[in-house]
Design an enzyme around this catalytic site. Structure first.
Site, PDB file in Angstrom:
ATOM      1  N   ASP A  75      13.442 -63.237  45.917  1.00 41.94           N
ATOM      2  CA  ASP A  75      13.617 -64.680  46.119  1.00 41.94           C
ATOM      3  C   ASP A  75      12.645 -65.199  47.174  1.00 41.94           C
ATOM      4  O   ASP A  75      12.091 -66.290  47.043  1.00 41.94           O
ATOM      5  CB  ASP A  75      15.054 -64.997  46.538  1.00 41.94           C
ATOM      6  CG  ASP A  75      15.938 -65.268  45.333  1.00 41.94           C
ATOM      7  OD1 ASP A  75      15.523 -64.913  44.212  1.00 41.94           O
ATOM      8  OD2 ASP A  75      17.027 -65.845  45.504  1.00 41.94           O
ATOM      9  N   ASP A  82      12.640 -55.137  56.916  1.00 39.79           N
ATOM     10  CA  ASP A  82      12.452 -56.281  57.817  1.00 39.79           C
ATOM     11  C   ASP A  82      10.968 -56.583  57.988  1.00 39.79           C
ATOM     12  O   ASP A  82      10.533 -57.739  57.970  1.00 39.79           O
ATOM     13  CB  ASP A  82      13.156 -56.056  59.157  1.00 39.79           C
ATOM     14  CG  ASP A  82      13.022 -54.635  59.689  1.00 39.79           C
ATOM     15  OD1 ASP A  82      12.505 -53.767  58.963  1.00 39.79           O
ATOM     16  OD2 ASP A  82      13.431 -54.389  60.837  1.00 39.79           O
TER      17      ASP A  82
END
Ligand code: NAD
Length: 356
Positions: free
Chosen positions: A251, A223
């Site tokens: 991505d 995260d």
């Protein structure tokens, strides 16, 4: 060198042609010979043979030094049986070649920094390499599809599982890559919550201490890594991840570059490696000669470096791409007032000329 060419569908055909012109120029300049074997994959293979990965395609790939892939898929095959969708061809060839290591470099040059969704000064100069484990983890663990449990409540689960050898071989790749770059590895995990991540972190740390004391290693929770990528992408050099975290982070990182037409990738195993742009078959512009071939050309540079042992030729291809951009040539996706608009084939020719 024997190269299997898999143009695939949509713009795949055009961009692979342009990249082959560049590879031919590099071979001539650096004195090696390349032999091509062109085969079908994806929708084109479904149309011709009823399967997205014909046996002779896989056999050719296995017998080659490297594979260059364009892209697969398109609306024509959106409704075919899921078992033979074009993307299955891609998954099956990765599996067939045992490609466990996925490399996705992301660089932001001064010619393209203005395209980044990040502020130019934040993006320009970013140069990182994501090393993602590709054949293990939750995507390949046991899947328990939705079912009713003993209490009559619907449940489903997927298992994240890694073995020590799987972690070691991908970590080794990241450490070796870091030695050829600026010597820093950031390993990504979720060790505060997951047992598989705690083992991952332990093994990576042991390897650094024992085998790679010269490489700087830090650990980020996934995260935090997702945040840091957009806050300060320039802090990263080599980013080492498991399969699922790498899927998502690569991505995210690719959007920072500002254009999907510029980013190459490599998937490596113990045999032939496979090289492909990160974008898809772009059916909306296929057949018009306007697709950007640079991601595929930069994939050829990775092929020269990682499969063909031609580092000087790889550097030359990357330099040639920079030179052509510096000279102001752009395919329509990158074009702006004051720049020179060129087609896919012209871009390939310009880079090939620059290599020569
Ligand atoms: P896409 O990457 O094909 O296209 C997204 C957008 O980017 C489109 O507007 C397209 O025109 C543009 N674009 C992509 N590559 C470009 C290039 N080289 N030059 C200029 N513009 C470019 O993604 P999509 O539209 O979501 O998918 C289209 C098809 O490709 C689908 O069938 C999908 O399943 C498939 N796909 C294949 C791969 C692969 O082969 N590895 C990856 C992603 C998607």
């Amino acid at each position: 060198m024997k190269i299997t060419l898999l143009p695939g569908d949509g713009i795949g055909v055009e961009i692979v042609d342009a990249a082959v012109e560049v590879l031919d120029a590099a071979a001539k300049k650096y004195n090696f010979t390349v032999e091509y074997d062109k085969k079908l994959i994806g929708g084109a293979a479904i149309d011709a043979c009823g399967t997205p990965l014909p046996e002779e395609t896989l056999a050719s790939a296995k017998a080659s030094d490297a594979v260059l892939l364009g892209a697969v898929g398109g609306p024509k095959w959106d409704n075919v049986d899921p078992a033979i969708r074009p993307e299955k061809g891609l998954l099956n060839i990765r599996k067939g070649l045992g490609l466990y290591c996925n490399l996705r470099p992301m660089t932001v040059s001064k010619f393209t920094a203005h395209l980044s969704p990040l502020k130019t000064e934040r993006a320009e100069g970013a140069d990182l390499l994501i090393v993602r484990e590709l054949t293990g983890g939750i995507y390949f663990g046991t899947h328990n599809e939705a079912h009713l449990n003993a209490d009559g409540v619907e449940e489903a689960s997927d298992i994240e599982m890694y073995t020590r050898p799987e972690v070691e071989r991908i970590a080794r790749f990241a450490f070796e890559a870091a030695r050829k770059r600026s010597g820093k590895v950031t390993s990504v995990d979720k060790a505060n919550v997951l047992g598989s991540s705690r083992m991952w972190r332990k093994i990576v740390t042991e390897m650094r201490d024992k085998e790679y004391p010269d490489v700087e290693l830090n650990h980020f929770y996934v995260d935090n890594c997702a945040m840091q990528l957009v806050l300060n992408p320039k802090q990263f050099d080599v980013v080492l991840t498991n399969n699922i975290f790498g899927d998502i982070l690569s991505d995210e990182a690719s959007t920072i570059a500002g254009s999907i037409g510029l980013l190459p990738s490599a998937s490596l195993g113990d045999g032939a490696g496979m090289y492909e742009p990160i974008h898809g078959s772009a059916p909306d512009i296929a057949g018009q000669g306007i697709a950007n071939p640079l991601a595929t050309i930069l994939s050829v540079a990775m092929m020269l470096r990682y499969s063909l042992n031609q580092d000087a030729a790889a550097d030359a291809v990357e330099r040639a791409v920079d030179e052509v951009l510096e000279a102001g040539y752009r395919t329509p996706d990158l074009w702006a007032e004051g720049l020179k608009k060129v087609s896919t084939a012209e871009m390939g020719r310009l880079v090939a000329e620059a290599v020569k």
